[in-house]
Design a protein around this motif. Structure first.
Motif, PDB file in Angstrom:
ATOM      1  N   LEU A 217      73.753  41.902  37.544  1.00 28.82           N
ATOM      2  CA  LEU A 217      74.472  42.551  36.441  1.00 28.82           C
ATOM      3  C   LEU A 217      74.132  44.039  36.374  1.00 28.82           C
ATOM      4  N   ILE A 218      72.882  44.377  36.671  1.00 34.39           N
ATOM      5  CA  ILE A 218      72.512  45.805  36.675  1.00 34.39           C
ATOM      6  C   ILE A 218      73.283  46.545  37.764  1.00 34.39           C
ATOM      7  N   ALA A 219      73.460  45.912  38.918  1.00 37.14           N
ATOM      8  CA  ALA A 219      74.204  46.529  40.019  1.00 37.14           C
ATOM      9  C   ALA A 219      75.716  46.423  39.821  1.00 37.14           C
ATOM     10  N   ARG A 220      76.143  45.814  38.743  1.00 36.61           N
ATOM     11  CA  ARG A 220      77.560  45.601  38.414  1.00 36.61           C
ATOM     12  C   ARG A 220      78.306  44.859  39.503  1.00 36.61           C
ATOM     13  N   LEU A 221      77.629  43.889  40.122  1.00 35.76           N
ATOM     14  CA  LEU A 221      78.362  42.966  40.973  1.00 35.76           C
ATOM     15  C   LEU A 221      79.240  42.074  40.110  1.00 35.76           C
ATOM     16  N   TYR A 222      78.790  41.839  38.895  1.00 29.34           N
ATOM     17  CA  TYR A 222      79.564  41.125  37.885  1.00 29.34           C
ATOM     18  C   TYR A 222      79.424  41.880  36.569  1.00 29.34           C
ATOM     19  N   ASP A 223      80.321  41.610  35.644  1.00 35.82           N
ATOM     20  CA  ASP A 223      80.211  42.130  34.283  1.00 35.82           C
ATOM     21  C   ASP A 223      79.814  41.000  33.352  1.00 35.82           C
ATOM     22  N   PRO A 224      78.994  41.298  32.320  1.00 33.87           N
ATOM     23  CA  PRO A 224      78.570  40.240  31.405  1.00 33.87           C
ATOM     24  C   PRO A 224      79.737  39.633  30.650  1.00 33.87           C
TER      25      PRO A 224
END
Length: 717
Positions: free
Chosen positions: A478-485
């Motif tokens: 999530l920090i690397a924005r591979l996905y969004d929360p």
């Protein structure tokens, strides 16, 4: 430029309705044997058109949907260097080839006239006969040269088109983000848009198909025109020609019963067939071989496979084989029935004509031979025309899918705010804050993170601990924005993560995930990909490998940094197994050729799990060397999972040296020297943070962290 239909997650949102197998008004259900259920979308627009299904009208009407994409394709082809020149030559050659059968037919008509004159006058014009014969030979030679010219022109044209679109295809495959690429519907869309084959690209097949269809039409029209002109003075000639050609027009009615509708689905709920397929795949997959052998599973698997086969009988087949057998049982169509007598009528008319006018038998026989041979050629050409139309329809559909895939949007939207405002600030690290963050992976109903909140200050060392599946890796993704929360907010240096430019954000991070990968490239390039901008800096690659603990074993390899862990191109050998005898009794051995040039690297290089992880670590070090100021956050997901205690101790020492004042976040299930030096420890369990604080704080709290520390930590001190 025309735009295609809008997509969401790879699905066409302009469709008129949803394909619902349970809607009997919109979907036709057919049971095929014991195993397969076929669902085909009904087309109410074509319901009132006679023979629409048999004539395959829906397939041809699908051409209209793809025309905007074909127009875009033509404009793209026009932008390729020298393509129009080659295409013009290709068209000219195809036109000439399409006219040759008509020219040959005209000369056959001249021969027919010579026969007629010979019958009536008992004389032969030898000069005319020689001229016609030589002209027929010249047509054959010209056709041979034109076919050769066609191949010479089409090869560079196909190559230029294929190269142009290969770049676009690679761009699509490389730029998609994780949630978009992992979607099975998107994967299927990409497979349909970029089919793996082949010497010829689908673009070239479409261009060649359209040109061939046009030339086939010219061929048919020219042959008919010449034949009618040749036979107009022959008594009953036009009638026999009409009867000979009439059966050709019923070819479409007897075409194979394919899946006419563009929207269809086939599925099976048969437990025996599903189990049979699973057993077959398990037995063929080398990944399961050790367990099958060690567990003595093969006898059970064999008996179950036999049982399933016997239970299913002839229905134990894949869908298309079952569908073909299903069609073979259907009664012949009206068109195929009527073609039989039509095929015999020319012979009957000729016989009646011969009985009525016996003197005309020679000329009538020559005319019949000319007509029937031309009709046979016409039938094959007409059949090819219908096949080409269907093939072009399929190619047009593939082109539409290709351009839709090129326009496919990522699901992680890019931000607009540049990051950081001052690049020198990255030397002091980056602050990370989670505010009530929850997250579910796509197609999952369970939370990977639930209401997680924490804050990591600039320059801090944070260790996230917990068992496998507790959510540690998800935090880093999530920090690397591979996905969004799914819920909540993530802040970087006080700014919403979603507002920052993705390229800037990821450039400021160095990441090693637990499920690291190795690229089918050389070891040097595997490491250099950590910082592609310095991929040519050999000293930097070597320094990164030293920090990652990989330089020592890499230098021992025969090809050193040029070694391929998995060479992407395989060498080719004879099909004869090594050690067997050839036709002349000589033993087959490839030992010498394997040592030549690139062939010595044919087989993959086998390294241990720890060595492979050190190469992945070196790639991370490549991005985050001490001299590098553009990285402010280092993320490591289980970086020592495959390392022995000594290698792990050396790694942590190098990481501490590398860190400087940057922010560093580890995820791990091990306790030891790293946790004792951490500024903050997040202990996770079942997707939530259950304890938070420094090593001393958590020991004093006497919670779960303290309990596991006492059990585990001493082994890693």
């Amino acid at each position: 430029m025309p735009r295609g239909p809008r997509h969401k997650g790879g699905i066409d949102t302009n469709r008129k309705g949803k394909f619902d197998p349970n809607d009997e008004n919109q979907v036709k259900h057919t049971k095929i044997g014991k195993v397969w259920d076929l669902y085909q979308e009904r087309q109410p627009e074509l319901a009132k058109v006679p023979f629409s299904a048999r004539l395959n009208l829906e397939r041809y009407l699908g051409l209209y949907d793809s025309l905007p994409f074909v127009w875009r394709m033509l404009k793209d082809i026009g932008s390729i260097r020298a393509c129009w020149l080659y295409l013009g030559l290709y068209l000219a050659v195809q036109l000439a080839l399409s006219l040759i059968p008509a020219v040959e037919l005209w000369y056959s008509g001249q021969l027919l006239k010579i026969v007629g004159i010979a019958v009536e006058q008992r004389t032969v014009d030898k000069n005319l006969l020689i001229s016609v014969a030589l002209s027929r030979v010249a047509c054959s030679i010209a056709e041979l040269f034109l076919q050769h010219s066609n191949r010479i022109i089409s090869q560079p044209l196909n190559a230029r088109i294929k190269q142009y679109y290969t770049v676009h295809m690679f761009n699509v495959l490389a730029r998609l983000d994780v949630p978009t690429f992992d979607d099975p519907l998107v994967q299927r869309q990409l497979e349909q848009a970029f089919p793996t084959s082949s010497r010829q690209s689908v673009i070239w097949r479409t261009v060649a198909g359209v040109v061939n269809m046009g030339s086939t039409t010219v061929m048919l029209v020219s042959q008919l025109s010449v034949l009618l002109n040749v036979l107009r003075d022959q008594q009953d000639g036009p009638l026999i020609a009409f009867l000979s050609f009439s059966h050709s027009f019923f070819l479409t009615g007897s075409s194979n019963r394919s899946l006419f509708t563009r929207v269809w689905a086939a599925t099976t709920h048969n437990a025996d067939f599903i189990k049979l397929s699973g057993l077959r795949k398990a037995a063929a997959d080398s990944a399961h071989r050790k367990e099958i052998v060690a567990g003595g599973m093969w006898e059970y698997m064999y008996s179950e496979y036999q049982r399933c086969i016997h239970a299913l009988g002839e229905d134990a087949t894949e869908f298309f084989d079952a569908y073909e057998m299903f069609n073979q049982d259907r009664f012949p169509s009206f068109a195929s029935i009527i073609r039989r007598p039509l095929h015999q009528l020319p012979q009957i008319v000729f016989t009646l004509r011969a009985v009525q006018y016996p003197a005309s038998i020679p000329i009538s026989l020559a005319s019949l031979n000319l007509i029937t041979s031309t009709a046979t050629s016409f039938s094959h050409t007409l059949s090819r025309l219908f096949e080409q139309t269907g093939s072009i329809s399929d190619n047009f559909t593939t082109i539409r899918k290709m351009y839709e895939a090129i326009n496919l949007a990522n699901r992680i939207p890019d931000g607009t705010v540049p990051y950081p405002e001052n690049h020198q600030s990255l030397k002091m690290g980056m602050s990370i804050e989670f505010r009530n963050v929850s997250f579910k992976y796509p197609d999952s109903n369970s939370y990977a993170l639930r209401n997680v909140s924490f804050k990591i200050a600039r320059g801090q060392l944070c260790v996230i601990l917990g068992q496998n599946g507790s959510g540690k890796s998800t935090v880093l993704k999530l920090i690397a924005r591979l996905y969004d929360p799914s819920e909540g907010q993530i802040l970087v240096d006080g700014q919403d993560l979603k507002t920052l430019r993705l390229a800037d954000l990821r450039r400021a991070m160095a990441i090693l995930f637990q499920d690291y990968t190795h690229f089918p490239l050389s070891i040097r390039e595997n490491i250099a990909l950590g910082d592609p901008g310095h991929s040519d800096d050999i000293d930097r690659v070597t320094q990164a490998a030293t920090l990652g603990g990989a330089s020592e074993f890499i230098e021992r390899l025969e090809d050193g940094y040029d070694t391929y862990l998995d060479r992407p191109v395989r060498d080719h050998y004879s099909g004869l197994p090594e050690g067997t005898m050839d036709l002349f009794g000589r033993a087959v051995s490839f030992g010498k050729i394997r040592g030549m040039g690139e062939m010595k690297s044919n087989e993959s290089t086998t390294l241990s799990g720890g060595q492979m992880q050190r190469i992945a670590l070196s790639r991370t070090f490549m991005r985050s060397l001490l001299s590098e100021s553009s990285v402010g956050l280092l993320l490591f997901d289980e970086p020592s999972a495959s390392l022995d205690p000594t290698a792990e101790h050396d790694l942590f020492g190098r990481l501490q040296l590398l860190r400087g004042q940057k922010t560093m976040i580890f995820s791990s299930h091990r306790f030891g020297n790293l946790t004792r030096n951490a500024d903050m420890i997040l202990y996770m369990h079942d997707s939530v943070i259950v304890e938070e604080g420094s090593h001393e704080d958590l020991l004093k709290a006497r919670g779960e962290y303290a309990r596991i520390w006492n059990l585990q930590a001493q082994a890693f001190l």
